[in-house]
Design a protein around this motif. Sequence first.
Motif, PDB file in Angstrom:
ATOM      1  N   THR A  89       0.831  -1.213   0.000  1.00  0.00           N
ATOM      2  CA  THR A  89       0.000   0.000   0.000  1.00  0.00           C
ATOM      3  C   THR A  89       0.867   1.265   0.000  1.00  0.00           C
ATOM      4  N   ASP A  90       1.986   1.237   0.725  1.00  0.00           N
ATOM      5  CA  ASP A  90       2.907   2.379   0.705  1.00  0.00           C
ATOM      6  C   ASP A  90       3.426   2.624  -0.712  1.00  0.00           C
ATOM      7  N   TYR A  91       3.779   1.570  -1.384  1.00  0.00           N
ATOM      8  CA  TYR A  91       4.326   1.664  -2.742  1.00  0.00           C
ATOM      9  C   TYR A  91       3.270   2.162  -3.722  1.00  0.00           C
ATOM     10  N   LEU A  92       2.051   1.654  -3.598  1.00  0.00           N
ATOM     11  CA  LEU A  92       0.963   2.014  -4.514  1.00  0.00           C
ATOM     12  C   LEU A  92       0.632   3.499  -4.444  1.00  0.00           C
ATOM     13  N   ARG A  93       0.537   4.038  -3.237  1.00  0.00           N
ATOM     14  CA  ARG A  93       0.124   5.441  -3.057  1.00  0.00           C
ATOM     15  C   ARG A  93       1.043   6.397  -3.827  1.00  0.00           C
ATOM     16  N   ILE A  94       2.327   6.110  -3.825  1.00  0.00           N
ATOM     17  CA  ILE A  94       3.278   6.995  -4.506  1.00  0.00           C
ATOM     18  C   ILE A  94       3.307   6.723  -6.003  1.00  0.00           C
ATOM     19  N   MET A  95       3.253   5.474  -6.395  1.00  0.00           N
ATOM     20  CA  MET A  95       3.368   5.101  -7.801  1.00  0.00           C
ATOM     21  C   MET A  95       2.235   5.658  -8.663  1.00  0.00           C
ATOM     22  N   MET A  96       1.094   5.958  -8.046  1.00  0.00           N
ATOM     23  CA  MET A  96      -0.026   6.504  -8.824  1.00  0.00           C
ATOM     24  C   MET A  96       0.337   7.836  -9.494  1.00  0.00           C
ATOM     25  N   PHE A  97       1.273   8.593  -8.892  1.00  0.00           N
ATOM     26  CA  PHE A  97       1.682   9.867  -9.481  1.00  0.00           C
ATOM     27  C   PHE A  97       2.442   9.668 -10.793  1.00  0.00           C
ATOM     28  N   GLY A  98       2.884   8.457 -11.060  1.00  0.00           N
ATOM     29  CA  GLY A  98       3.638   8.198 -12.279  1.00  0.00           C
ATOM     30  C   GLY A  98       2.800   7.692 -13.436  1.00  0.00           C
ATOM     31  N   LEU A  99       1.495   7.523 -13.225  1.00  0.00           N
ATOM     32  CA  LEU A  99       0.652   6.980 -14.291  1.00  0.00           C
ATOM     33  C   LEU A  99       0.573   7.912 -15.498  1.00  0.00           C
ATOM     34  N   LEU A 100       0.324   9.199 -15.257  1.00  0.00           N
ATOM     35  CA  LEU A 100       0.161  10.139 -16.363  1.00  0.00           C
ATOM     36  C   LEU A 100       1.456  10.327 -17.171  1.00  0.00           C
ATOM     37  N   PRO A 101       2.602  10.590 -16.526  1.00  0.00           N
ATOM     38  CA  PRO A 101       3.818  10.738 -17.337  1.00  0.00           C
ATOM     39  C   PRO A 101       4.177   9.460 -18.100  1.00  0.00           C
ATOM     40  N   PHE A 102       3.898   8.311 -17.520  1.00  0.00           N
ATOM     41  CA  PHE A 102       4.161   7.062 -18.232  1.00  0.00           C
ATOM     42  C   PHE A 102       3.312   6.968 -19.500  1.00  0.00           C
ATOM     43  N   ALA A 103       2.020   7.256 -19.355  1.00  0.00           N
ATOM     44  CA  ALA A 103       1.111   7.157 -20.502  1.00  0.00           C
ATOM     45  C   ALA A 103       1.484   8.146 -21.592  1.00  0.00           C
ATOM     46  N   MET A 104       1.775   9.392 -21.225  1.00  0.00           N
ATOM     47  CA  MET A 104       2.118  10.390 -22.229  1.00  0.00           C
ATOM     48  C   MET A 104       3.454  10.073 -22.910  1.00  0.00           C
ATOM     49  N   SER A 105       4.381   9.472 -22.172  1.00  0.00           N
ATOM     50  CA  SER A 105       5.641   9.046 -22.786  1.00  0.00           C
ATOM     51  C   SER A 105       5.389   8.003 -23.866  1.00  0.00           C
ATOM     52  N   GLN A 106       4.415   7.116 -23.622  1.00  0.00           N
ATOM     53  CA  GLN A 106       4.098   6.094 -24.621  1.00  0.00           C
ATOM     54  C   GLN A 106       3.489   6.716 -25.875  1.00  0.00           C
ATOM     55  N   VAL A 107       2.731   7.808 -25.711  1.00  0.00           N
ATOM     56  CA  VAL A 107       2.156   8.491 -26.870  1.00  0.00           C
ATOM     57  C   VAL A 107       3.268   8.988 -27.783  1.00  0.00           C
ATOM     58  N   TYR A 108       4.250   9.656 -27.191  1.00  0.00           N
ATOM     59  CA  TYR A 108       5.336  10.229 -27.987  1.00  0.00           C
ATOM     60  C   TYR A 108       6.279   9.148 -28.521  1.00  0.00           C
ATOM     61  N   SER A 109       6.731   8.256 -27.653  1.00  0.00           N
ATOM     62  CA  SER A 109       7.737   7.274 -28.079  1.00  0.00           C
ATOM     63  C   SER A 109       7.186   6.308 -29.112  1.00  0.00           C
ATOM     64  N   SER A 110       5.925   5.879 -28.963  1.00  0.00           N
ATOM     65  CA  SER A 110       5.357   4.937 -29.931  1.00  0.00           C
ATOM     66  C   SER A 110       5.207   5.591 -31.300  1.00  0.00           C
ATOM     67  N   THR A 111       4.776   6.857 -31.325  1.00  0.00           N
ATOM     68  CA  THR A 111       4.618   7.559 -32.606  1.00  0.00           C
ATOM     69  C   THR A 111       5.970   7.772 -33.278  1.00  0.00           C
ATOM     70  N   LEU A 112       6.977   8.119 -32.497  1.00  0.00           N
ATOM     71  CA  LEU A 112       8.314   8.285 -33.063  1.00  0.00           C
ATOM     72  C   LEU A 112       8.808   6.977 -33.678  1.00  0.00           C
ATOM     73  N   ARG A 113       8.607   5.870 -32.979  1.00  0.00           N
ATOM     74  CA  ARG A 113       9.063   4.579 -33.512  1.00  0.00           C
ATOM     75  C   ARG A 113       8.324   4.228 -34.794  1.00  0.00           C
ATOM     76  N   GLU A 114       7.021   4.433 -34.788  1.00  0.00           N
ATOM     77  CA  GLU A 114       6.211   4.065 -35.952  1.00  0.00           C
ATOM     78  C   GLU A 114       6.529   4.907 -37.179  1.00  0.00           C
ATOM     79  N   THR A 115       7.144   6.063 -36.945  1.00  0.00           N
ATOM     80  CA  THR A 115       7.552   6.912 -38.069  1.00  0.00           C
ATOM     81  C   THR A 115       9.047   6.776 -38.355  1.00  0.00           C
ATOM     82  N   GLY A 116       9.655   5.719 -37.810  1.00  0.00           N
ATOM     83  CA  GLY A 116      11.036   5.389 -38.149  1.00  0.00           C
ATOM     84  C   GLY A 116      12.096   5.892 -37.196  1.00  0.00           C
ATOM     85  N   GLU A 117      11.733   6.634 -36.150  1.00  0.00           N
ATOM     86  CA  GLU A 117      12.699   7.187 -35.198  1.00  0.00           C
ATOM     87  C   GLU A 117      12.754   6.307 -33.957  1.00  0.00           C
TER      88      GLU A 117
END
Length: 467
Positions: free
Chosen positions: A140-168
Amino acid sequence: MKRFIGDKQFYKMVFAVALPIIIQNAITNFVNLLDNIMVGSLCTEAMTGVSIVNQLFFVFNLTVFGAVSAAGIFTAQYHGLKDYKGETYTFRFKFLILLIGCAVGIVLFLIYGRELISFFISAEANVDTTDPAKTMEYATDYLRIMMFGLLPFAMSQVYSSTLRETGETVVPMFSSVVSVSINFILNYLLIFGKLGLPCLGVKGAAIATVVARFAELAILVLWTHLHSKRYPFIIGALRSPYIPGKLVAQITVRGLPLMLNEFLWAMGVTITNQCYSTRGLDALAAINIASTINNLFNIVFLSMGSVIAIIVGNQLGAGESEKALDTDRKLIVLSVMSAVGMGILLIGFAPIFPLFYNTTQNVRSLATYLIMIFAAIMPFHALAHASYFTLRSGGQVFITILFDSVFMWVVAIPVARVLADFTKIGIKLLFPICHGLEAVKAFLGLWLVNKKTWVKQLVSRSEKENS
């Protein structure tokens, strides 16, 4: 043999795409391995609590992956057509759908976090030496803090996946390397309280991960927007939420079922692990150790899935059907052969790796056995993985769902549930039986690929954006 093995030019092209992805995954998984050892050096309860929460985030992460992959099918094919406006629309779709997904995920973890953790602990009896109450506290201690990382993780996937799919592939690799490096350094400082910093244990591990995710997102956002001429899909991408209705319908029909598939598959893995937890928290601890080293050795064939999605997707988008067939066949062979080699290496590490953990001899012995099981099934896993990405590259959503999540829920989960609830077989038999089903799935995937129904061009020139 020429049908299955490419020439020098072919492998040069493949490794130009694959190598940055492999390096990124290798560094990420190696640092995750070191992080896991650091947490495991605290106590078995800390290691198990963190692994339970990470299993819950695994469901979220795979759902994110499904969402970006849904639109990514079209991004790769638009890139094959050199249609940058189409790439912009798919980027927007990813951005908007993941904002909604993050909001839902955070609410669920806030309200039901403790109940979800207890799903892995409530069935526990006095069959081992791991303390359920302490495990819950760490989790529970770990979960409470890790929730703050959900949004930056998701947005990183938006950028990195698009870059890869376009050859970068280099920029996502660089951002990931920086991120995992920050994570590793902060883990060491905050878990053990070095350089005058407080000794925070699992809370320190969570803080390190969240900071690293924000750093990765910052690099991706700044680099992409500062190099808009190189990545034209980003020009005006965030000025408007407009996406052509026809494209939204296409992604919804072919893409959102793919996201649902990833969610169902991840849930299936979670339920299967809960079945293993009925054999004791020692079993979960051993599986965590074995899975950590297995993830490091899986990087080559897992990266080949992304390579298939990018290269074969680009060729299908360009209308080069025969070339896509030939390329895919050779990539599948390369993926399976790499898994054979890595599996042999993994067997050699099996008795060594568990010694790095501060845990009982029972957990270490069990982990060694499970690592060998992982090594034995690796080639079958590689074949199933390559088949999945092949089917996905041509937009075969319904077949992909049948092959992946339906197989999981109709075959794998019932087998695990029945064996866990209605037999007394131990984890040493339960685990290989359940994972052995991967061989059935692998040959089913090969049959579906050979039917060639996935060889389709999904996109044409996108409509002009309204001014």
